[in-house]
Design an enzyme around this catalytic site. Structure first.
Site, PDB file in Angstrom:
ATOM      1  N   HIS B  77      -5.606   8.114  28.328  1.00 23.87           N
ATOM      2  CA  HIS B  77      -4.186   7.874  28.044  1.00 23.87           C
ATOM      3  C   HIS B  77      -3.927   6.370  27.962  1.00 23.87           C
ATOM      4  O   HIS B  77      -3.292   5.893  27.015  1.00 23.87           O
ATOM      5  CB  HIS B  77      -3.320   8.512  29.135  1.00 23.87           C
ATOM      6  N   ASP B 106       1.009 -10.735  -0.840  1.00 26.61           N
ATOM      7  CA  ASP B 106       0.207  -9.793  -0.064  1.00 26.61           C
ATOM      8  C   ASP B 106      -0.382 -10.568   1.107  1.00 26.61           C
ATOM      9  O   ASP B 106      -0.056 -11.728   1.315  1.00 26.61           O
ATOM     10  CB  ASP B 106      -0.916  -9.169  -0.920  1.00 26.61           C
ATOM     11  N   TRP B 142      -8.677   2.662  32.700  1.00 23.30           N
ATOM     12  CA  TRP B 142      -8.756   1.913  31.443  1.00 23.30           C
ATOM     13  C   TRP B 142      -9.268   0.506  31.665  1.00 23.30           C
ATOM     14  O   TRP B 142      -9.690  -0.164  30.735  1.00 23.30           O
ATOM     15  CB  TRP B 142      -7.389   1.885  30.745  1.00 23.30           C
ATOM     16  N   SER B 169     -11.683  -4.893  14.732  1.00 20.85           N
ATOM     17  CA  SER B 169     -10.534  -4.589  13.892  1.00 20.85           C
ATOM     18  C   SER B 169      -9.370  -5.520  14.226  1.00 20.85           C
ATOM     19  O   SER B 169      -8.750  -6.097  13.327  1.00 20.85           O
ATOM     20  CB  SER B 169     -10.146  -3.120  14.087  1.00 20.85           C
ATOM     21  N   SER B 170      -9.102  -5.689  15.529  1.00 19.64           N
ATOM     22  CA  SER B 170      -7.968  -6.542  15.926  1.00 19.64           C
ATOM     23  C   SER B 170      -8.203  -7.985  15.524  1.00 19.64           C
ATOM     24  O   SER B 170      -7.285  -8.670  15.064  1.00 19.64           O
ATOM     25  CB  SER B 170      -7.766  -6.501  17.435  1.00 19.64           C
ATOM     26  N   HIS B 253      -4.521 -10.257  30.844  1.00 17.71           N
ATOM     27  CA  HIS B 253      -3.138 -10.697  30.914  1.00 17.71           C
ATOM     28  C   HIS B 253      -2.587 -11.201  29.588  1.00 17.71           C
ATOM     29  O   HIS B 253      -1.507 -10.780  29.196  1.00 17.71           O
ATOM     30  CB  HIS B 253      -2.841 -11.654  32.059  1.00 17.71           C
ATOM     31  N   GLU B 255      -3.469 -10.026  26.935  1.00 21.67           N
ATOM     32  CA  GLU B 255      -3.309  -8.758  26.217  1.00 21.67           C
ATOM     33  C   GLU B 255      -1.924  -8.158  26.433  1.00 21.67           C
ATOM     34  O   GLU B 255      -1.321  -7.623  25.511  1.00 21.67           O
ATOM     35  CB  GLU B 255      -4.397  -7.770  26.665  1.00 21.67           C
ATOM     36  N   TYR B 257       0.772  -9.682  26.804  1.00 18.25           N
ATOM     37  CA  TYR B 257       1.734 -10.384  25.956  1.00 18.25           C
ATOM     38  C   TYR B 257       1.498 -10.076  24.489  1.00 18.25           C
ATOM     39  O   TYR B 257       2.433 -10.123  23.687  1.00 18.25           O
ATOM     40  CB  TYR B 257       1.721 -11.888  26.254  1.00 18.25           C
ATOM     41  N   SER B 268      14.603  -9.755  18.465  1.00 14.05           N
ATOM     42  CA  SER B 268      15.292 -10.969  18.007  1.00 14.05           C
ATOM     43  C   SER B 268      15.727 -10.856  16.553  1.00 14.05           C
ATOM     44  O   SER B 268      16.512 -11.677  16.078  1.00 14.05           O
ATOM     45  CB  SER B 268      14.373 -12.185  18.164  1.00 14.05           C
ATOM     46  N   HIS B 302      -3.310 -12.487  39.368  1.00 18.71           N
ATOM     47  CA  HIS B 302      -2.309 -11.664  40.053  1.00 18.71           C
ATOM     48  C   HIS B 302      -2.599 -10.171  39.922  1.00 18.71           C
ATOM     49  O   HIS B 302      -1.951  -9.364  40.556  1.00 18.71           O
ATOM     50  CB  HIS B 302      -0.876 -12.008  39.600  1.00 18.71           C
ATOM     51  N   HIS B 303      -3.592  -9.808  39.101  1.00 20.39           N
ATOM     52  CA  HIS B 303      -3.992  -8.400  39.030  1.00 20.39           C
ATOM     53  C   HIS B 303      -4.968  -8.046  40.139  1.00 20.39           C
ATOM     54  O   HIS B 303      -5.328  -6.889  40.283  1.00 20.39           O
ATOM     55  CB  HIS B 303      -4.653  -8.096  37.685  1.00 20.39           C
ATOM     56  N   THR B 328      10.806 -16.274  29.930  1.00 18.85           N
ATOM     57  CA  THR B 328      11.299 -14.922  29.666  1.00 18.85           C
ATOM     58  C   THR B 328      12.795 -14.856  29.916  1.00 18.85           C
ATOM     59  O   THR B 328      13.549 -14.218  29.166  1.00 18.85           O
ATOM     60  CB  THR B 328      10.556 -13.899  30.551  1.00 18.85           C
ATOM     61  N   LYS B 331      14.643 -16.162  27.037  1.00 25.21           N
ATOM     62  CA  LYS B 331      14.749 -15.186  25.957  1.00 25.21           C
ATOM     63  C   LYS B 331      15.890 -14.196  26.235  1.00 25.21           C
ATOM     64  O   LYS B 331      16.725 -13.939  25.372  1.00 25.21           O
ATOM     65  CB  LYS B 331      13.431 -14.422  25.801  1.00 25.21           C
ATOM     66  N   ARG B 450      -1.863   5.424  42.753  1.00 24.14           N
ATOM     67  CA  ARG B 450      -1.964   5.859  41.355  1.00 24.14           C
ATOM     68  C   ARG B 450      -3.315   6.519  41.129  1.00 24.14           C
ATOM     69  O   ARG B 450      -4.191   6.466  41.989  1.00 24.14           O
ATOM     70  CB  ARG B 450      -1.773   4.664  40.412  1.00 24.14           C
TER      71      ARG B 450
END
Lengths: 174, 525
Positions: B77, B106, B142, B169-170, B253, B255, B257, B268, B302-303, B328, B331, B450
């Protein structure tokens, strides 16, 4: 639209960036150690935090160590020569030695005993060779460690204790 | 900018029809559509897994799935929703919108664009196929942490391969987008004239190019540890399992963002349209986005506050993490200031954008709570964390995707989305998603871990509420599918500028956008 050659140059720069970052991912593994060395992070200071604060340094106990064998044994079982002086709460390691003197494999187990008998409840063994069966090849010599802590609740009048092991052979020799 | 687009006359090219067209297409609009179809399919798959997870957690005890399958479901998931839904959907937006918004004919490398899309279904199939392999799919979470990940079966290797392919791909997609934005803007469009959505994608593109290779490196090290006798993370050979977490989160991290910056861009774009005011603080928006991206490289620790980290490092990561709240906050302030004294109207895109501003901010605040080391030590790996990242990813990234979909569907299909059905979709989703995720805060504070299929009795009530919310949220996404299908097949005709307050080059071409746009460069004044 600007010429496609500009696009190729831009993408080339970006590909180089991607490849460099792939290499950087691998470089991170040694880099972390280097950074910790330079900054002292995760080195002495962190180890200091791991110090045991539960050691009662105001007194010490003398632990005498014994290793016993039965008559006619074909193995040699020896304890460290000198008794150890330990503080209650301190983690202690002592090594016994077991040697198979025969031409055949040896399987057996060490059984502990304590003197005085009341001492048994103050010996907190973290790990001990007596927890496991020992198997020795012919003429093999094994170092058998025992890790223990003497409980801080030990009565003040107990100054000397004995930890003794007897090694018994198990099963029949093949 | 009011003039109709000078599209290339049709007939100049002979596009193959049917399946072959979609396999070989190099058109940015076709490829954008393909990305959306892929994301929608994977959303269905990943969403079904979430439904199964919530059904199992409906009551204590093991009812529907065994723990091993449960772990596979949570792992897949996560992987599918991140790499198969949110990222492809944003790339779909980039493909459709970036050339339209900067007036390019294009993407810079159309054939590479085709290649970067068609790698994705392969990777997706690998992930799903691993479910039927002996031992089942990857079940290590994951985040792929060793030592558990080093002990799995063949499907773990297949997952590494799938991540390699998705990464390629990315990276190719990001190189394409960045090159397009840097080199192919309409003459006269300076960087600081670009629409906010293009800016956020430019920065996201750089983040992708910088960190996807690090993930590729991390999983390559896992691969060689598993199969070729290296010991990067294998403690048995002198490696350090915690090292993997450091390398993974150095990717991980930035990622997160990557998953949210394009959402900022969409919001926006949508808010000024329906407030009928220009975006407040455009420049500060650009600088805030850039500083979020730069700070994202300094907060990975921090993870992993609880893995055994010196106090100095914990403090460093805590402060840098809290620092991110500043840009943030800029924003969020700008969004609210954009709404201030605007002439608001509440069409579906606006509703989702408003919900984004409110609910993403809740997710941001729970992130700040988790940034505090003493609190995090308590909440690490509890449902509080699950609540936090679902608020930022579902009511954040996903709601922004919905806002963008409703906003640009008229440009893509030529029809306005059904207003009644889309409002139903919004209200059902917005209410259900809070019923689903808000109780998870309480579960986490009460200590529910979890990634468990069964739980202690005292957690039963909140889990039941969350599951009911989950089922309603899942079911209401069928409405979205109906709206999109209806919109593609017909409906009220959209004008070239479909929304009254909309601005930007994309609204200067007819709706639906012709197959080729901006064949002639458009000079901007």
């Amino acid at each position: 639209m600007r010429p496609a050659i500009g696009n190729l140059r831009t993408s080339l720069h970006l590909v180089i960036l991607a490849v460099a970052m792939f290499a950087f991912g691998f470089a991170l593994v040694p880099l972390y150690d280097v950074i910790c060395d330079i900054t002292g992070l995760n080195r002495d200071a962190a180890q200091a935090l791991a110090n045991n604060t539960q050691v009662d340094t105001s007194r010490s106990v003398r632990i005498e160590l014994l290793a016993n064998v039965q008559n006619g044994a074909v193995w040699r079982f020896t304890a460290p020569n000198d008794p150890v002086n330990v503080h209650p709460g301190e983690l202690v390691r002592v090594d016994f030695v077991l040697e198979n003197l025969s031409e055949r494999p040896l399987v057996g187990r060490a059984i502990p005993s304590y003197a005085p008998a009341v001492a048994s409840k103050y010996f907190k063994k973290i790990d001990c060779f007596c927890f496991r069966e020992q198997r020795l090849a012919p003429h093999e010599k094994l170092l058998l460690p025992v890790l223990f802590v003497i409980d801080r609740k030990l009565e003040a009048d107990m100054k000397v204790m004995t930890l003794s092991y007897t090694f018994f052979q198990q099963g029949t020799l093949i | 900018m009011d003039a109709a687009a000078p599209a290339l006359p049709h007939g100049q090219h002979s596009a193959p029809a049917g399946l072959w067209r979609w396999l070989t297409t190099t058109n940015h609009k076709d490829i954008g559509t393909l990305y959306f179809c892929f994301a929608a399919t994977m959303f269905l798959v990943g969403g079904s897994m979430a439904m199964l997870i919530r059904a199992e957690l409906f009551q204590p005890g093991l009812q529907l799935v065994q723990p091993d399958l449960f772990n596979q479901l949570t792992t897949l998931h996560g992987l599918i929703m991140i790499f198969g839904v949110i990222m492809p959907a944003f790339t779909g937006f980039a493909n459709w919108q970036v050339p339209l918004m900067i007036g390019a004919p294009d993407m810079a490398f159309p054939r590479m664009n085709n290649w970067s899309f068609w790698l994705l279904p392969v990777a997706g199939l690998f992930l799903l196929f691993s479910m039927v392999l002996p031992g089942g799919a990857v079940a290590a979470g994951w985040t792929l942490y060793p030592p558990l990940f080093l002990q799995g079966g063949i499907s773990y290797d297949l997952t590494i391969f799938a991540i390699h392919i998705m990464g390629m791909s990315s990276i190719m997609g990001a190189i394409n987008i960045v090159t397009t934005i840097l080199n192919m803007r309409a003459p006269g469009m300076k960087l600081m004239d670009m629409p906010m959505f293009v800016w956020t994608w430019l920065i996201t593109g750089f983040l992708l190019i910088a960190v996807m290779p690090v993930l590729a490196g991390a999983v390559t090290m896992l691969l060689t540890d598993r199969n070729f006798g290296t010991h990067f993370f294998d403690a048995g050979g002198g490696g350090d399992p915690v090292m993997f977490q450091h390398v993974f989160w150095f990717f991980g991290h930035p990622e997160v963002y990557i998953l949210i910056l394009p959402a900022f861009g969409i919001v926006s774009t949508v808010l000024p349209t329906f407030a009928r005011k220009p975006l407040f603080g455009y420049r500060s928006m650009v600088y805030a986005t850039a500083s979020i991206a730069i700070l994202s490289f300094l907060v990975w620790g921090h993870h992993m506050f609880t893995v055994g980290m010196p106090a100095a490092a914990q403090l460093f990561f805590m402060y840098t993490t809290m620092l991110i709240a500043v840009p943030t906050g800029v924003k969020v302030f700008n969004w609210i200031a954009t709404l201030w004294q605007g002439s608001l109207s509440f069409e579906a895109p606006m509703l989702f954008a408003l919900a984004f501003v409110c609910l993403f901010t809740i997710g941001g605040f729970s992130g700040l709570v988790l940034a505090m080391v003493p609190v995090d030590v308590q909440l690490q790996d509890t449902y509080y964390v699950v609540a936090h990242f679902h608020y930022v990813l579902v009511t954040g990234a996903l709601f922004a995707i919905y806002a963008g979909l409703y906003y640009w569907l008229p440009k893509w299909t030529g029809h306005l989305p059904d207003p009644a059905l889309s409002r139903w979709h919004f209200w059902l989703s917005a209410i259900a998603v809070n019923v689903l995720f808000f109780p998870m805060h309480f579960l986490g504070l009460a200590g529910m871990p979890r990634r468990i299929p069964d739980y202690a009795l005292q957690f039963a009530d909140f889990n039941r509420i969350a599951s009911i919310g989950g089922f309603i949220f899942g079911a209401s996404q069928i409405l979205l599918l109906i709206v999109i299908v209806k919109c593609v097949r017909g409906g009220e005709k959209a004008a070239a500028c479909a929304w009254e307050g909309a601005e930007g080059l994309e609204w200067s071409v007819p709706s639906p956008a012709p197959y080729h746009t901006f064949g002639q460069p458009r000079e901007l004044r």
